[in-house]
Motif scaffolding. Structure first.
Motif, PDB file in Angstrom:
ATOM      1  N   GLY A 110       0.325   7.869   4.770  1.00  0.00           N
ATOM      2  CA  GLY A 110      -0.680   7.735   5.818  1.00  0.00           C
ATOM      3  C   GLY A 110      -1.732   8.828   5.801  1.00  0.00           C
ATOM      4  O   GLY A 110      -2.763   8.712   6.467  1.00  0.00           O
ATOM      5  N   TYR A 111      -1.498   9.869   5.035  1.00  0.00           N
ATOM      6  CA  TYR A 111      -2.458  10.970   4.920  1.00  0.00           C
ATOM      7  C   TYR A 111      -3.359  10.827   3.685  1.00  0.00           C
ATOM      8  O   TYR A 111      -4.207  11.683   3.449  1.00  0.00           O
ATOM      9  N   ILE A 112      -3.176   9.794   2.899  1.00  0.00           N
ATOM     10  CA  ILE A 112      -3.993   9.600   1.703  1.00  0.00           C
ATOM     11  C   ILE A 112      -5.292   8.895   2.090  1.00  0.00           C
ATOM     12  O   ILE A 112      -5.272   7.819   2.689  1.00  0.00           O
ATOM     13  N   ASN A 113      -6.432   9.502   1.750  1.00  0.00           N
ATOM     14  CA  ASN A 113      -7.710   8.913   2.147  1.00  0.00           C
ATOM     15  C   ASN A 113      -8.226   7.923   1.101  1.00  0.00           C
ATOM     16  O   ASN A 113      -7.557   7.634   0.106  1.00  0.00           O
ATOM     17  N   ALA A 114      -9.419   7.423   1.322  1.00  0.00           N
ATOM     18  CA  ALA A 114      -9.988   6.394   0.453  1.00  0.00           C
ATOM     19  C   ALA A 114     -10.242   6.892  -0.965  1.00  0.00           C
ATOM     20  O   ALA A 114     -10.346   6.094  -1.908  1.00  0.00           O
ATOM     21  N   ASP A 115     -10.357   8.201  -1.145  1.00  0.00           N
ATOM     22  CA  ASP A 115     -10.567   8.777  -2.474  1.00  0.00           C
ATOM     23  C   ASP A 115      -9.254   9.105  -3.178  1.00  0.00           C
ATOM     24  O   ASP A 115      -9.251   9.721  -4.244  1.00  0.00           O
ATOM     25  N   ASN A 116      -8.135   8.710  -2.569  1.00  0.00           N
ATOM     26  CA  ASN A 116      -6.800   9.023  -3.092  1.00  0.00           C
ATOM     27  C   ASN A 116      -6.515  10.524  -3.097  1.00  0.00           C
ATOM     28  O   ASN A 116      -5.821  11.037  -3.971  1.00  0.00           O
ATOM     29  N   ASP A 117      -7.074  11.200  -2.100  1.00  0.00           N
ATOM     30  CA  ASP A 117      -6.787  12.602  -1.847  1.00  0.00           C
ATOM     31  C   ASP A 117      -5.931  12.701  -0.590  1.00  0.00           C
ATOM     32  O   ASP A 117      -6.209  12.019   0.403  1.00  0.00           O
ATOM     33  N   GLY A 174       0.788  -1.220   0.000  1.00  0.00           N
ATOM     34  CA  GLY A 174       0.000   0.000   0.000  1.00  0.00           C
ATOM     35  C   GLY A 174       0.816   1.263   0.000  1.00  0.00           C
ATOM     36  O   GLY A 174       0.278   2.352  -0.188  1.00  0.00           O
ATOM     37  N   ALA A 175       2.137   1.141   0.230  1.00  0.00           N
ATOM     38  CA  ALA A 175       2.994   2.320   0.290  1.00  0.00           C
ATOM     39  C   ALA A 175       4.059   2.320  -0.802  1.00  0.00           C
ATOM     40  O   ALA A 175       4.917   3.197  -0.817  1.00  0.00           O
ATOM     41  N   GLY A 176       4.005   1.366  -1.713  1.00  0.00           N
ATOM     42  CA  GLY A 176       4.976   1.330  -2.800  1.00  0.00           C
ATOM     43  C   GLY A 176       4.771   2.511  -3.739  1.00  0.00           C
ATOM     44  O   GLY A 176       3.630   2.887  -4.041  1.00  0.00           O
ATOM     45  N   PRO A 177       5.848   3.127  -4.212  1.00  0.00           N
ATOM     46  CA  PRO A 177       5.696   4.312  -5.065  1.00  0.00           C
ATOM     47  C   PRO A 177       4.968   4.049  -6.376  1.00  0.00           C
ATOM     48  O   PRO A 177       4.242   4.922  -6.861  1.00  0.00           O
ATOM     49  N   ALA A 178       5.126   2.864  -6.958  1.00  0.00           N
ATOM     50  CA  ALA A 178       4.427   2.561  -8.207  1.00  0.00           C
ATOM     51  C   ALA A 178       2.921   2.517  -7.977  1.00  0.00           C
ATOM     52  O   ALA A 178       2.134   3.051  -8.774  1.00  0.00           O
ATOM     53  N   GLU A 179       2.527   1.884  -6.879  1.00  0.00           N
ATOM     54  CA  GLU A 179       1.100   1.781  -6.563  1.00  0.00           C
ATOM     55  C   GLU A 179       0.516   3.133  -6.191  1.00  0.00           C
ATOM     56  O   GLU A 179      -0.534   3.544  -6.710  1.00  0.00           O
ATOM     57  N   VAL A 180       1.183   3.860  -5.304  1.00  0.00           N
ATOM     58  CA  VAL A 180       0.666   5.151  -4.864  1.00  0.00           C
ATOM     59  C   VAL A 180       0.624   6.140  -6.027  1.00  0.00           C
ATOM     60  O   VAL A 180      -0.366   6.845  -6.230  1.00  0.00           O
ATOM     61  N   GLY A 181       1.712   6.185  -6.804  1.00  0.00           N
ATOM     62  CA  GLY A 181       1.749   7.107  -7.938  1.00  0.00           C
ATOM     63  C   GLY A 181       0.633   6.843  -8.931  1.00  0.00           C
ATOM     64  O   GLY A 181       0.014   7.781  -9.452  1.00  0.00           O
ATOM     65  N   ARG A 192      -2.297   5.538  -8.339  1.00  0.00           N
ATOM     66  CA  ARG A 192      -3.569   5.966  -7.752  1.00  0.00           C
ATOM     67  C   ARG A 192      -3.726   7.480  -7.800  1.00  0.00           C
ATOM     68  O   ARG A 192      -4.795   7.998  -8.148  1.00  0.00           O
ATOM     69  N   ILE A 193      -2.661   8.200  -7.460  1.00  0.00           N
ATOM     70  CA  ILE A 193      -2.747   9.663  -7.455  1.00  0.00           C
ATOM     71  C   ILE A 193      -2.872  10.205  -8.878  1.00  0.00           C
ATOM     72  O   ILE A 193      -3.605  11.173  -9.129  1.00  0.00           O
ATOM     73  N   ALA A 194      -2.171   9.582  -9.836  1.00  0.00           N
ATOM     74  CA  ALA A 194      -2.281  10.008 -11.240  1.00  0.00           C
ATOM     75  C   ALA A 194      -3.691   9.765 -11.767  1.00  0.00           C
ATOM     76  O   ALA A 194      -4.259  10.607 -12.481  1.00  0.00           O
ATOM     77  N   ALA A 195      -4.266   8.620 -11.418  1.00  0.00           N
ATOM     78  CA  ALA A 195      -5.638   8.326 -11.850  1.00  0.00           C
ATOM     79  C   ALA A 195      -6.622   9.328 -11.259  1.00  0.00           C
ATOM     80  O   ALA A 195      -7.588   9.739 -11.919  1.00  0.00           O
ATOM     81  N   ARG A 196      -6.363   9.704 -10.028  1.00  0.00           N
ATOM     82  CA  ARG A 196      -7.221  10.703  -9.390  1.00  0.00           C
ATOM     83  C   ARG A 196      -7.132  12.038 -10.138  1.00  0.00           C
ATOM     84  O   ARG A 196      -8.150  12.724 -10.319  1.00  0.00           O
ATOM     85  N   PHE A 197      -5.935  12.395 -10.570  1.00  0.00           N
ATOM     86  CA  PHE A 197      -5.764  13.637 -11.316  1.00  0.00           C
ATOM     87  C   PHE A 197      -6.507  13.577 -12.647  1.00  0.00           C
ATOM     88  O   PHE A 197      -7.197  14.533 -13.028  1.00  0.00           O
ATOM     89  N   ILE A 198      -6.410  12.472 -13.353  1.00  0.00           N
ATOM     90  CA  ILE A 198      -7.095  12.316 -14.641  1.00  0.00           C
ATOM     91  C   ILE A 198      -8.600  12.528 -14.475  1.00  0.00           C
ATOM     92  O   ILE A 198      -9.259  13.138 -15.323  1.00  0.00           O
ATOM     93  N   ALA A 199      -9.137  12.039 -13.366  1.00  0.00           N
ATOM     94  CA  ALA A 199     -10.586  12.115 -13.139  1.00  0.00           C
ATOM     95  C   ALA A 199     -11.044  13.455 -12.580  1.00  0.00           C
ATOM     96  O   ALA A 199     -12.249  13.697 -12.445  1.00  0.00           O
ATOM     97  N   THR A 200     -10.095  14.342 -12.252  1.00  0.00           N
ATOM     98  CA  THR A 200     -10.428  15.610 -11.601  1.00  0.00           C
ATOM     99  C   THR A 200     -10.522  16.749 -12.614  1.00  0.00           C
ATOM    100  O   THR A 200      -9.583  16.960 -13.392  1.00  0.00           O
ATOM    101  N   PRO A 201     -11.618  17.479 -12.648  1.00  0.00           N
ATOM    102  CA  PRO A 201     -11.718  18.645 -13.550  1.00  0.00           C
ATOM    103  C   PRO A 201     -10.671  19.695 -13.171  1.00  0.00           C
ATOM    104  O   PRO A 201     -10.061  19.636 -12.098  1.00  0.00           O
ATOM    105  N   PRO A 206       3.286  16.917  -4.973  1.00  0.00           N
ATOM    106  CA  PRO A 206       4.497  16.342  -4.390  1.00  0.00           C
ATOM    107  C   PRO A 206       4.456  14.827  -4.211  1.00  0.00           C
ATOM    108  O   PRO A 206       5.505  14.173  -4.218  1.00  0.00           O
ATOM    109  N   LEU A 207       3.259  14.262  -4.035  1.00  0.00           N
ATOM    110  CA  LEU A 207       3.158  12.799  -3.965  1.00  0.00           C
ATOM    111  C   LEU A 207       3.669  12.178  -5.256  1.00  0.00           C
ATOM    112  O   LEU A 207       4.403  11.174  -5.240  1.00  0.00           O
TER     113      LEU A 207
END
Length: 375
Positions: free
Chosen positions: A326-333, A33-40, A42-51, A365-366
């Motif tokens: 540890g500060y990333i919530n269920a929505d990947n925010d 859950g803390a590997g950079p490939a996995e976290v990155g 998730r955060i990139a996907a969140r950005f794609i979905a964000t207006p 920064p993530l």
């Protein structure tokens, strides 16, 4: 009996949590859950979905904000380091309307916060080799060094321009990511050293003008507070610049000295959890994620590039990354991100800043950290 003992010993060893088996300075292996490939990813996907975002406001932005630019740039770098062509294509598709009906969203490059946008088309050019991205990115980067023009021009603009600096100089520490990022990108995309050499000269001017004896930076000359994200912009900016600055650049030793001086100070202010505070040296202020992410990025980059002692800074970099995840919530925010902040000579002003969730100042920064860990 001996074989049974060894078997049980092996089972006991296998039961030790992964985090306990890994060296404290290891920047390659992380708990699930803390590997950079996995976290990155998730955060990139969140950005794609964000207006397109507008500093936490419910209304859409007039132009692309620098916070979104920095996240977009981070996602592109993550796509490059992981070889994720699908992600690159998605990030390019996000850009496509800017070549057409939504071209008004492209910021006019008459301020550092707007000019940094050029880093995105320049990175898209590096990955796609499409000339239109290079043309746009170069045009933006070149404006930063051109003669002063437009309603933002002041007497100081002409004074700085006359010194061979960008007319967009304002001596806020935020500038040292905004300027160095786009100019380093122009160098990476074109191979033209004039871009990064000018950025290095600019960095030396800021270091000489703003760095304090303890290695940190006031938010501005008239604001004597060590604001977390402001210092984060400087830490990340020096890291981005040094990563590509040619070894024979005459300003490189001065910049490396300023960088190491800052890193040594930041090491002292990182708390046991791995975080830094809204005001770096103020134990009464709250733990803040965007500045912590930028400091962690600077540590990771320094260790990976061999500028910092791995035995000393490796554990701090690892601790910083694990704390951030540890500060990333269920929505990947990511939570506890300081809102957009102007300068003010008032300690309480910084302590009272809103803590946002999912703000691009914190998401970016993530992605930088994940990319640096994988680079």
């Amino acid at each position: 009996m001996k074989r049974i003992y060894l078997k049980h010993a092996a089972l006991a060893l296998a039961a030790i949590p992964l985090a306990m088996k890994i060296s404290a300075q290891d920047l390659k292996k992380f708990p699930a859950g803390a590997g950079p490939a996995e976290v990155g990813k998730r955060i990139a996907a969140r950005f794609i979905a964000t207006p397109h975002t507008n500093f936490g406001k419910p209304t859409p932005p007039r132009v692309i904000t620098y916070a979104e630019t920095c996240t977009w740039y981070g996602a592109l770098n993550f796509a490059a380091v992981t070889g994720d062509k699908t992600l690159t294509a998605q990030l390019a598709q996000r850009f496509e309307p800017l070549f057409g009906s939504r071209d008004t969203l492209i910021p006019k490059p008459d301020h550092v916060d707007y000019t940094v946008f050029g880093s995105v088309p320049l990175e898209l050019y590096r990955q796609t080799k499409e000339q239109r991205y290079l043309d746009l990115g170069k045009r933006i980067a070149d404006k930063q060094w051109g003669p002063p023009e437009g309603p933002r021009v002041t007497a100081e603009s002409h004074r700085f321009y006359g010194k061979g600096l960008t007319w967009q100089t304002r001596l806020w520490i935020d500038d040292m990511f905004m300027i160095t990022c786009v100019q380093a990108q122009a160098y990476r995309a074109t191979g033209d050293r004039s871009y990064i050499d000018k950025a290095a000269k600019e960095m030396v001017f800021y270091l000489d003008s703003l760095q304090r004896p303890n290695g940190l930076f006031y938010h501005a000359p008239d604001v004597p507070f060590y604001w977390g994200r402001g210092n984060g912009w400087m830490a990340a900016g020096m890291s981005e610049l040094l990563r590509s600055l040619p070894k024979d650049n005459p300003d490189r030793p001065r910049i490396m000295d300023g960088y190491k001086k800052m890193m040594a100070s930041l090491l002292q202010f990182q708390n046991e959890k791995g975080m830094w505070r809204q005001l770096v040296d103020d134990p009464a202020s709250w733990e803040e994620t965007s500045g912590s992410g930028m400091f962690t990025f600077a540590f990771i980059t320094g260790v990976k590039e061999g500028w910092l002692d791995k035995q000393v800074y490796g554990p701090a970099a690892r601790k910083g990354w694990l704390a951030l995840t540890g500060y990333i919530n269920a929505d990947n925010d990511i939570t506890d991100v300081c809102e957009g902040t102007n300068k003010k000579n008032d300690r309480q002003y910084y302590l009272d800043r809103k803590r946002l969730t999912g703000d691009q100042h914190g998401q970016a920064p993530l992605l930088w950290c994940a990319t640096a860990l994988l680079r």
